[in-house]
Structure formats: structure tokens, C-alpha cells
Design an enzyme around this catalytic site. Sequence first.
Site, short mmCIF file in Angstrom:
data_model
loop_
_atom_site.label_atom_id
_atom_site.label_comp_id
_atom_site.label_asym_id
_atom_site.label_seq_id
_atom_site.Cartn_x
_atom_site.Cartn_y
_atom_site.Cartn_z
N ASP A 84 39.27 -19.91 -1.60
CA ASP A 84 40.83 -19.78 -1.34
C ASP A 84 41.09 -17.70 -0.52
O ASP A 84 40.68 -17.69 -0.75
CB ASP A 84 41.52 -20.46 -1.60
CG ASP A 84 41.41 -21.92 -2.61
OD1 ASP A 84 40.98 -22.23 -1.28
OD2 ASP A 84 41.85 -22.56 -3.42
N CYS A 107 45.29 -23.60 -4.59
CA CYS A 107 45.61 -24.53 -5.56
C CYS A 107 47.10 -24.06 -6.13
O CYS A 107 47.56 -23.22 -5.41
CB CYS A 107 43.98 -24.31 -6.51
SG CYS A 107 44.14 -22.69 -7.76
N CYS A 157 42.31 -18.33 -10.67
CA CYS A 157 43.20 -18.03 -9.65
C CYS A 157 44.34 -17.31 -9.63
O CYS A 157 44.94 -17.01 -8.39
CB CYS A 157 43.85 -20.13 -9.73
SG CYS A 157 42.54 -21.01 -9.86
N CYS A 192 35.50 -20.08 -5.44
CA CYS A 192 36.74 -20.87 -4.31
C CYS A 192 36.69 -20.73 -3.31
O CYS A 192 36.26 -22.31 -2.29
CB CYS A 192 38.30 -21.58 -5.18
SG CYS A 192 39.38 -20.66 -5.02
#
Length: 137
Positions: free
Chosen positions: A35, A60, A104, A33
Site C-alpha cells: 500500500d 486499508c 499500517c 502489503c
Amino acid sequence: MYNEEVINEFQNLQNVGFIENHNAYGKIGNAACGDIMEMTMYINPETEIIEQVAFRTFGCAAAQATSSRATTLVKGKTVQEALELTNKAVVDSLGGLPAQKIHCSVLAEEAIKACIENYLDRKAGKVSNENEKPKMV
Ligand code: FES
């Protein structure tokens, strides 16, 4: 989509910030992603206990909740104990994450490893890699 434990952790994030007098630094990017997570620690060089740990992230809710939980799990632990912490253990301690958010949680585990690697490098007299691009996982 998130369980109550995850929502509660996200709403009460622990150890957010940056430790100025850190002696361990890690920066990790999530290849899925984009991030990024940055972690700093102060590790007592005598006892090798993680006395302070902090994170900040462009990530996130799942990344933030798992990072927060991971920092509380490694604070007060030795370097060796912290290296044994897996993202699965962090996710389990939060009662699980939706399958599509498991990736994540990898940021926290990898940031802890990167921090400790950096600490050991500094101890061995190698130059800190703080200004390098994040390692993508
Ligand atoms: Fe990027 Fe969760 S979507 S860390």
C-alpha cells in the site's frame, strides 16, 4: 476487530486530499502489503508551523484512520514538534489497533518525516523528489 474510535475516525476522515500549493511532499510504501501513502503540507517558512496538511492513500482502513488522526495531530504544530510524533502515539490516541494492523500505522509517521525532509531539502535549495518512487518502509 477495530475499536469504536478507529471506526469513527475511518468514517469521518480528516484532511484527505492534495494541497496544490504545498512546499512539502512525501510518498511512502508499505513493504508488507504494497500500500502507498502520499502526503502534502504547506509549512509557513517564517514560523515553520504546518499550516495545511493532506493525505491520500491506497491503504486499508487502519492506514486511513491513522493517517487522518496523524494529520490532525501535526496540523498547527512546528516542524520540530511534528518530527516527534510516533506511530505509537497515533495508535494510542485511537485507543489501539489489532496487532496485525500496527504496521499500517507506520505509513503516517513515515510520510510526515518524508514531507519534512522534503521541505528541508527544498529550503536548502535541493530539487524536490516528488516524482520518485515511494520510499518503502
Ligand atoms: Fe496495507 Fe494496512 S494492509 S496499510
